[in-house]
Design an enzyme around this catalytic site. Structure first.
Site, PDB file in Angstrom:
ATOM      1  N   ASP A  94       0.796  -1.231   0.000  1.00 34.41           N
ATOM      2  CA  ASP A  94       0.000   0.000   0.000  1.00 34.41           C
ATOM      3  C   ASP A  94       0.829   1.281   0.000  1.00 34.41           C
ATOM      4  O   ASP A  94       0.340   2.344  -0.347  1.00 34.41           O
ATOM      5  CB  ASP A  94      -0.930   0.014   1.222  1.00 34.41           C
ATOM      6  CG  ASP A  94      -0.184  -0.051   2.554  1.00 34.41           C
ATOM      7  OD1 ASP A  94       1.068  -0.102   2.543  1.00 34.41           O
ATOM      8  OD2 ASP A  94      -0.842  -0.054   3.604  1.00 34.41           O
ATOM      9  N   HIS A  95       2.117   1.192   0.357  1.00 35.33           N
ATOM     10  CA  HIS A  95       2.916   2.405   0.550  1.00 35.33           C
ATOM     11  C   HIS A  95       3.622   2.889  -0.715  1.00 35.33           C
ATOM     12  O   HIS A  95       4.002   4.052  -0.800  1.00 35.33           O
ATOM     13  CB  HIS A  95       3.970   2.175   1.635  1.00 35.33           C
ATOM     14  CG  HIS A  95       3.501   2.461   3.025  1.00 35.33           C
ATOM     15  ND1 HIS A  95       2.359   1.919   3.547  1.00 35.33           N
ATOM     16  CD2 HIS A  95       4.027   3.252   4.002  1.00 35.33           C
ATOM     17  CE1 HIS A  95       2.199   2.345   4.790  1.00 35.33           C
ATOM     18  NE2 HIS A  95       3.175   3.153   5.081  1.00 35.33           N
TER      19      HIS A  95
END
Length: 801
Positions: free
Chosen positions: A121-122
Site C-alpha cells: 500500500d505504501h
C-alpha cells in the site's frame, strides 16, 4: 540451549494453537480465536501473580497472552516490568516489510510461526488516479513486489498486491478478531482496536520476534481510561473524539499507556468509527488503544463474512471482552488516569498545522486563522486513507456532495478534491452504491486503494504552490500532518479533520468555512446551507467483493528461491552489525544536537525515499536530513565535523556521518524530548547504526523508536537532568569527546551510565563534565546489545539449536 529450545517450542505451540497454525498455508481470513486457551492462561494469571484483582479489558488481553505465567513471581509493575508476550498475528506493509523480511531471512526459520500478511500500500504514488497509478507502481517497484511475493510464498505469508487496499483497512476487514494480540510494522496498527483487538505498532525486528516464535517484550503499560458519555450530534464524527483527545494529551501525553475506552457512549459508535479513534491514538504516543466488544462489532464481523467469530465473541462479551464489573462501577480505582468526553457536547474541529495535537474547535477556526496568519484558501481537500475510508465515512460525505450537486455546485475553483478508498472492497461497494459517482459529480478524483498522499506518495510537483514552495492550506481526513509530510512542501499547512468537514472546505474553498453555520452559493448565486450529513453504518446490500485480482495470494512453496540482484539499487542483502566488544565506549563524537521535534520522518524521510526501504546503504543517505541542529541556530541538516583532518569540515548530516564511518569514528546523537515520535519505521534506528552511531542520548524517547534502537544494538540513554545536561551539547558539540563509565557493568538492576565529556580546543582539554544518564533495557535487551542486535542473538540461537 535446551532451555532456549523449550522456550521456542512453547512459543510456537501457543502461537499456532491460538490461530490454527500456518502449517497449512497462509490465511485469507482470521479463524475463530482460541478463547478457551485465553481463558485458561488468564485464569492462571489471576490465581497467581494477580491475586484475583479486577482487571481492565487491556489487562485481560495482555495477561491472556503472557508467554509463561509460571515464570513470574509477582504482579507486573506498570512502567517497570517487561512482559513477555506471544502475539497471535503479524501484519506488514510493503515499505517496512522489505527490511523485516531481509532480517527474517537471517533468522534461520523456514516458516513464520504465526499467521502473517504483507500489504502493498505504501509504494503506490497518487498522480493520475486509481488503476493508472497502480500500473505505474508495478513499473517502478516490480523488483520489490516480486521480492515480497517470493518471500511470502517461501515462508507461508498472505500477500496482498498493490491496489488491494491499505494494511489497516484490510486487517479490519479480514484479520482483526476481538481479544487477540497482533503486531504490525506500522504505527497506525492500533486501528484494529476498533474491533476489540490489542494491535500494537512495532519495528520490523519486533515483528521478526513473533514470526520466529520468540516471546515479544513490552514494558507493562499503564492504562488510561477514556470515559465516553452521550451520543454524537448530527454533524459529529468519531474523528472528532480523537482530535479532541490529541488536543488534550499532546503528542507525548499517551506515552507508556494503553488507551481503553468505556462508558455508555461506546455503544453509540460504529465499529469502523471506533477504529478511526484507535488509529489516531498513535498521534499521542500511546502503546495502543482498544474498545470493549459491542453489538456494532458483531454486525461488522458478520458483514465482512466472519459471523463465526462474532458468534464466539458474543459468548465472551462479559467474561473476557470487556473490563471486569468492578472496574465499570469504580473506574477511578483501576485506571491510572481517566479523561471524560461528552459526545453530545463534542464540537467538530481541525488539528494542525504541522502537528496532530494542535486542536481548534470549528467555531473558533475563523478567528484563529486570522490571529495566526494561516492561509485561508484551501488548495486541496482529501478524504479516505486508513483512518477514514469506511462505508459510513464515505456515505456521509457523499450525502453532502449530493446536496451540492442538487444546487449545481462543484468544488471551489483552485481546490483539488481527492478520495483514497481504504480497500478494493470499499471501492467496489462505493462504486456500486453511487458514492463514487457523487464525488466525481462535484469534481472529485478517486485514487488507488493505497496510502498515497497520506504518507507523502503524492505527485503534486506540477502544482505551482509546490514548485515555488508557496504557503497554502490543505485539509484531510488523514492521521498525521508533520511539516512537508504530504506533498514535500514545508510551507503546506496541513489540517486534520473529519470527512464531513473536508467536504465543506472543498465546496467553499475556505478553511474558515463552517458548514454548521455558514452558507454556500448555488449555480445561480442563491444562498443555501448544507443539511447535516447522513449515511449508513454498513451497506444495505452487503459489501461488494471487488475485482478478483485484488484477493490475497495464499501460495506456500518452501522451496521457493528468493533472488536479490547484487547490483540492485532497491534491495541489499543485510550484513549483521558487529557485536559489542565488551569495553567502554571511547572517542565518541557528537554528530548533531537535535533541537525540538524530531520524528521518524525527520530521521528517515519517506516520500521519494520509500523506494530505497530495502537498501540500507542507499537509504542511509537521508539520515536525519530533517533534523534541526541546535549548535547551528536551528539550521536543518547541517553540521560541523569534529575531526580537523576530515574534509569537508562542514556538511550535511549524512555526509559527515559517512566520513565518520569511513574513519571508524563512533558518533552519538543528542536529542530533545519525544525523540522518534511518529511512524514505526525501524530504518530510523538502522540507518544511524549502519553509519556508526553507538548511542542516542535524549531528553525522552517515543516508545517504538526507543525499542527499535535497542533492537539494532544502539544504546538509548535518557538524561537524568534533561533540562540541564542537554544544554552542555548545544554549544559547539563538535569540540566534545565522550567516553562512557559504567557500560561494562550494564545490568537491568543498575540503570545508571555516566558520560565523561571533555571539551577540547586547540588540542587541549578546556572543560570536563560528568553527565548522569539512565537506560531502560531489560536483561534480554541487554543481550541484544551485547550481540550487536536482536537479530544477531536470534540467529545465533537458531544455529546452536
Amino acid at each position: 540451549m535446551l532451555r532456549q529450545q523449550a522456550i521456542r517450542n512453547v512459543a510456537r505451540q501457543y502461537a499456532t494453537s491460538a490461530t490454527n497454525s500456518t502449517a497449512n498455508g497462509p490465511q485469507a481470513r482470521a479463524s475463530v480465536p482460541n478463547y478457551a486457551l485465553f481463558a485458561e492462561r488468564l485464569s492462571k494469571a489471576r490465581e497467581t501473580i494477580l491475586e484475583n484483582r479486577p482487571l481492565t479489558l487491556a489487562q485481560k488481553i495482555l495477561y491472556a497472552h503472557l508467554h509463561d505465567v509460571g515464570s513470574m513471581s509477582s504482579a507486573p509493575v506498570a512502567g517497570e516490568t517487561y512482559l513477555k508476550l506471544s502475539p497471535d498475528r503479524v501484519a506488514m506493509q510493503d515499505a517496512s516489510a522489505q527490511m523485516a523480511i531481509l532480517q527474517f531471512m537471517l533468522s534461520g526459520m523456514k516458516q513464520t510461526a504465526v499467521p502473517t500478511s504483507i500489504h502493498c500500500d505504501h509504494l503506490v504514488e497518487a498522480y493520475e488516479g486509481a488503476d493508472l497509478d497502480v500500473e505505474r507502481s508495478w513499473q517502478k517497484s516490480r523488483e520489490i513486489y516480486k521480492f515480497l511475493q517470493a518471500a511470502s510464498e517461501k515462508y507461508g505469508i498472505a500477500f496482498w498486491r498493490p491496489g488491494s487496499g491499505i494494511i489497516h483497512q484490510l486487517v479490519l476487514e479480514n484479520y482483526a478478531a476481538p481479544g487477540t494480540l497482533m503486531l504490525g510494522t506500522d504505527s497506525h496498527t492500533p486501528n484494529a482496536g476498533g474491533l476489540g483487538m490489542l494491535a500494537i505498532g512495532v519495528g520490523g525486528a519486533d515483528a521478526v520476534d513473533a514470526m520466529a516464535a520468540i516471546p515479544w517484550e513490552l514494558k507493562a503499560p499503564r492504562i488510561m481510561g477514556v470515559h465516553l458519555r452521550g451520543k454524537l450530534h448530527p454533524w459529529g464524527s468519531p474523528k472528532d473524539v480523537i482530535l479532541e483527545l490529541a488536543g488534550k494529551l499532546s503528542v507525548r501525553g499517551g506515552t507508556g499507556f494503553i488507551i481503553e475506552y468505556f462508558g455508555e457512549g461506546v455503544e453509540s459508535l460504529s465499529c469502523t468509527g471506533m477504529a478511526t479513534i484507535c488509529n489516531m491514538g498513535a498521534e499521542v504516543g500511546a502503546t495502543t488503544s482498544v474498545f470493549p466488544y459491542t453489538s456494532s462489532m458483531g454486525r461488522y464481523l458478520a458483514a465482512t463474512r466472519r459471523a463465526d467469530i462474532a458468534k464466539a465473541a458474543d459468548g465472551q462479551r462479559s467474561a473476557y471482552l470487556s473490563a471486569d464489573a468492578q472496574v465499570a462501577v469504580n473506574p477511578a480505582q483501576f485506571y491510572d488516569e481517566i479523561i471524560e468526553i461528552d459526545l453530545s457536547k463534542l464540537e467538530p474541529g481541525y488539528n494542525g498545522p504541522f502537528t496532530p495535537d494542535l486542536h481548534t474547535p470549528r467555531s473558533a477556526m475563523a478567528d484563529t486563522i486570522a490571529k495566526e496568519g494561516w492561509s485561508d484558501t484551501v488548495s486541496a481537500a482529501l478524504i479516505g486513507s486508513c483512518t477514514n475510508s469506511s462505508y459510513q465515512d464515505l456515505s456521509r460525505a457523499a450525502s453532502l456532495a449530493k446536496q451540492a450537486s442538487q444546487h449545481g455546485l462543484r468544488v471551489a475553483e483552485g481546490t483539488e478534491f481527492l478520495v483514497s478508498p481504504g480497500s478494493e472492497q470499499i471501492r467496489a461497494t462505493m462504486e456500486r452504491d453511487g458514492i463514487q459517482q457523487a464525488f466525481e459529480a462535484i469534481g472529485g478524483k478517486v485514487l488507488a486503494n493505497a496510502c498515497g498522499p497520506c504518507i507523502g506518495q503524492w505527485n503534486r510537483d506540477e502544482n505551482p504552490l509546490v514548485k515555488e514552495r508557496a504557503t497554502n492550506s490543505i485539509v484531510s481526513s488523514f492521521n498525521r500532518n508533520f511539516r512537508a509530510r504530504n506533498d514535500g512542501n514545508p510551507n503546506t499547512m496541513n489540517f486534520l479533520t473529519s470527512p464531513e468537514m473536508v467536504i465543506g472546505a472543498a465546496l467553499s474553498g475556505k478553511l474558515s468555512f463552517n458548514p454548521l453555520e455558514d452558507s454556500l452559493r448555488d449555480a445561480n448565486g442563491k444562498s443555501f446551507k448544507l443539511d447535516p450529513p447522513t449515511g449508513d453504518e454498513l451497506p444495505k446490500s452487503g459489501y461488494a467483493t471487488g475485482r478478483k485480482e485484488y484477493q490475497p495470494l495464499l501460495a506456500h512453496e518452501p522451496s521457493k528461491e528468493i533472488v536479490i540482484d547484487g547490483d540492485s539499487s532497491r534491495l541489499q542483502v543485510l550484513e549483521p552489525f558487529a557485536p559489542w566488544d565488551g569495553r567502554e565506549f571511547t572517542n565518541t563524537r557528537v554528530l548533531v544536537t537535535v533541537q525540538g521535534k524530531c520524528t521518524t520522518d525527520h530521521i528517515s524521510a519517506a516520500g521519494k525515499w520509500l523506494k530505497y526501504k530495502g537498501h540500507l546503504g542507499n537509504l542511509s543517505r537521508n539520515t536525519l536530513i530533517g533534523a534541526a541542529n541546535a549548535a547551528m541556530n536551528g539550521r536543518v541538516n547541517f553540521v560541523r565535523s569534529a575531526v580537523e583532518e576530515l574534509r569537508p569540515n562542514k556538511g550535511t548530516i549524512p555526509e559527515i556521518a559517512q566520513q565518520y564511518k569511513e574513519a571508524s569514528i563512533p558518533w552519538v546523537v543528542i536529542a530533545d524530548y519525544n525523540y522518534g515520535e511518529g511512524s514505526a519505521r525501524e530504518h530510523a534506528a538502522m540507518q544511524p547504526r549502519y553509519l556508526g552511531c553507538n548511542m542516542v542520548v535524549a531528553r525522552s524517547f517515543a516508545r517504538i523508536h526507543e525499542t527499535n534502537l535497542k533492537k539494532q544494538g544502539v544504546l538509548p540513554l535518557v538524561f537524568a537532568r534533561p533540562d540541564i545536561d542537554y544544554h552542555i551539547f548545544d554549544d559547539d558539540p563538535h569540540e566534545l569527546v565522550i567516553r562512557t563509565k559504567g557500560l561494562c557493568d550494564i545490568s537491568e538492576s543498575n540503570p545508571v551510565i555516566h558520560l565523561l565529556v571533555e571539551r577540547i580546543q586547540d588540542g587541549k582539554v578546556e572543560d570536563t563534565y560528568e553527565v548522569e544518564c539512565r537506560h531502560t533495557m531489560s536483561a534480554d535487551q541487554i543481550e541484544w546489545f551485547k550481540a550487536g542486535s536482536a537479530l544477531n542473538l536470534i540467529a545465533s540461537q537458531q544455529k546452536e539449536n
